[in-house]
Scaffold this motif. Structure first.
Motif, short mmCIF file in Angstrom:
data_model
loop_
_atom_site.label_atom_id
_atom_site.label_comp_id
_atom_site.label_asym_id
_atom_site.label_seq_id
_atom_site.Cartn_x
_atom_site.Cartn_y
_atom_site.Cartn_z
N ALA A 1 44.00 37.75 35.14
CA ALA A 1 45.18 36.99 34.71
C ALA A 1 46.32 37.94 34.34
O ALA A 1 47.49 37.66 34.62
N SER A 2 46.00 39.07 33.73
CA SER A 2 47.03 40.05 33.36
C SER A 2 47.69 40.63 34.59
O SER A 2 48.91 40.85 34.61
N ILE A 3 46.90 40.89 35.62
CA ILE A 3 47.46 41.45 36.86
C ILE A 3 48.44 40.46 37.49
O ILE A 3 49.52 40.84 37.96
N HIS A 4 48.08 39.19 37.48
CA HIS A 4 48.95 38.17 38.08
C HIS A 4 50.28 38.05 37.34
O HIS A 4 51.28 37.64 37.93
N ASP A 5 50.30 38.42 36.06
CA ASP A 5 51.52 38.27 35.27
C ASP A 5 51.95 39.61 34.68
O ASP A 5 52.52 39.66 33.59
N ILE A 6 51.70 40.70 35.41
CA ILE A 6 51.93 42.04 34.87
C ILE A 6 53.39 42.28 34.52
O ILE A 6 53.71 43.05 33.59
N ASN A 7 54.31 41.62 35.23
CA ASN A 7 55.74 41.87 34.94
C ASN A 7 56.17 41.26 33.61
O ASN A 7 57.28 41.52 33.14
N ALA A 8 55.30 40.45 32.98
CA ALA A 8 55.63 39.91 31.67
C ALA A 8 55.67 41.02 30.61
O ALA A 8 56.23 40.83 29.53
N LEU A 9 55.12 42.19 30.93
CA LEU A 9 55.19 43.31 30.00
C LEU A 9 56.64 43.69 29.69
O LEU A 9 56.95 44.22 28.63
N VAL B 263 48.34 41.98 22.39
CA VAL B 263 47.75 41.45 23.62
C VAL B 263 46.45 42.20 23.89
O VAL B 263 46.46 43.41 24.10
N VAL B 264 45.34 41.48 23.85
CA VAL B 264 44.04 42.09 24.13
C VAL B 264 43.65 41.74 25.56
O VAL B 264 43.40 40.57 25.89
N ILE B 265 43.61 42.75 26.41
CA ILE B 265 43.20 42.57 27.81
C ILE B 265 41.72 42.90 27.92
O ILE B 265 41.31 44.03 27.71
N VAL B 266 40.92 41.88 28.20
CA VAL B 266 39.48 42.09 28.39
C VAL B 266 39.27 42.48 29.85
O VAL B 266 39.36 41.66 30.75
N ASN B 267 39.00 43.75 30.06
CA ASN B 267 38.91 44.28 31.42
C ASN B 267 37.45 44.49 31.80
O ASN B 267 36.82 45.47 31.42
N ASN B 268 36.93 43.55 32.58
CA ASN B 268 35.58 43.74 33.14
C ASN B 268 35.65 43.93 34.65
O ASN B 268 34.72 43.61 35.38
N PHE B 269 36.80 44.44 35.08
CA PHE B 269 37.00 44.89 36.47
C PHE B 269 36.79 43.76 37.47
O PHE B 269 36.12 43.93 38.49
N GLY B 270 37.39 42.61 37.19
CA GLY B 270 37.33 41.51 38.15
C GLY B 270 37.06 40.19 37.47
O GLY B 270 36.93 40.09 36.25
N GLY B 271 36.95 39.14 38.30
CA GLY B 271 36.75 37.80 37.78
C GLY B 271 35.31 37.52 37.42
O GLY B 271 34.62 36.75 38.11
N GLY B 272 34.83 38.14 36.36
CA GLY B 272 33.43 37.98 35.94
C GLY B 272 33.08 36.56 35.57
O GLY B 272 31.89 36.20 35.55
N ILE B 273 34.08 35.73 35.29
CA ILE B 273 33.80 34.35 34.91
C ILE B 273 33.07 33.59 36.00
O ILE B 273 32.29 32.66 35.73
N PHE B 274 33.27 34.01 37.25
CA PHE B 274 32.64 33.28 38.36
C PHE B 274 31.13 33.49 38.40
O PHE B 274 30.41 32.72 39.03
N ASN B 275 30.63 34.50 37.71
CA ASN B 275 29.19 34.70 37.64
C ASN B 275 28.50 33.66 36.76
O ASN B 275 27.28 33.54 36.76
#
Length: 253
Positions: free
Chosen positions: A13-21, A34-46
């Motif tokens: 989600a952060s990558i999709h809206d990176i220009n909001a920085l 802003v806490v970016i939880v980075n698990n290197f991809g869409g882990g939610i789909f698992n």
């Protein structure tokens, strides 16, 4: 908003809206972490059924990436902290909340765990939270109960345990005549006062929060409270009888 605020957001989600920085860099007196939880991809789909289809999961759903959030924050002039352990995150987050003067900061919480293991961790956390919530709810409920021992007048009847549950607006005393007949036939009887009835106690017995009351007097909680009493009394495989509300509890046990 006038108070320190936290946004928790995933890496994709952060990558999709990176220009909001760019907006964070000129946010003035806004105090935002802003806490970016980075698990290197869409882990939610698992967590979803698609996880079974490993041939398409990684490429089309997990969206693996190698985005450098530190460089992105530097480009937009936003304060940035990388955390790779719970201790580092606790320290960085505490500092961000006490920051003077206020401002915006990005904390990247980098997860060193596979998407598959992440599902297992969430499952264990969910079970722990559910058990803690269950224990807290049950601690506020004290069912009333009476244990009547069979007289063994009828030796062929055995010594089955009967659990008797009254109906709505009733109480355990409603079963007095039935209890007498059962005990004279050699059966043990446990008669119960359900929450809100007889001598059962729920919370402080005062009118409180409506949501709390709805939970404490709900059918699932009544069933859990009854099961807890049976466990504590070491009663296994009883014959459960009830009518009205008691019948619903009996069928759900």
């Amino acid at each position: 908003v006038g108070v320190p605020t936290t946004l928790v957001i995933g890496d994709v989600a952060s990558i999709h809206d990176i220009n909001a920085l760019q907006q964070l860099a000129s946010a003035g007196d806004l105090s935002l972490t802003v806490v970016i939880v980075n698990n290197f991809g869409g882990g939610i789909f698992n967590f979803l059924p698609i996880a079974k289809h490993t041939d398409v999961l990684s490429q089309y759903f997990n969206e693996p990436h190698a985005v450098n959030f530190a460089a992105a924050c530097q480009a937009f002039g936003v304060a940035y902290t990388l955390c790779e352990s719970a201790r580092d995150f606790e320290f960085a987050y505490t500092q961000s909340q006490a920051r003077v003067p206020p401002g915006c900061r990005v904390i990247e919480a980098r997860m060193r765990v596979s998407h598959e293991d992440n599902v297992l961790v969430h499952k264990k956390l969910g079970e722990a939270v559910a058990e803690r919530a269950r224990a807290e709810i049950l601690s506020q409920i004290q069912l009333g109960w009476s244990h009547s021992v069979g007289t063994f007048a009828n030796q062929e009847a055995g010594n089955e345990m009967f659990v008797l549950l009254h109906g709505w607006l009733g109480e355990k005393a409603d079963w007095a005549d039935v209890t007498k007949l059962l005990t004279e036939s050699g059966h043990d009887v446990l008669s119960i006062d359900l929450p809100g009835h007889g001598v059962a106690e729920v919370g402080s017995n005062k009118v409180g929060d409506a949501w709390e009351a709805a939970a404490l007097y709900s059918l699932p909680v009544m069933v859990e409270a009854l099961a807890d009493v049976l466990r504590r009394l070491h009663i296994k495989c009883p014959i459960v009888a009830g009518y009205s509300l008691g019948g619903r509890v009996a069928m759900s046990l």
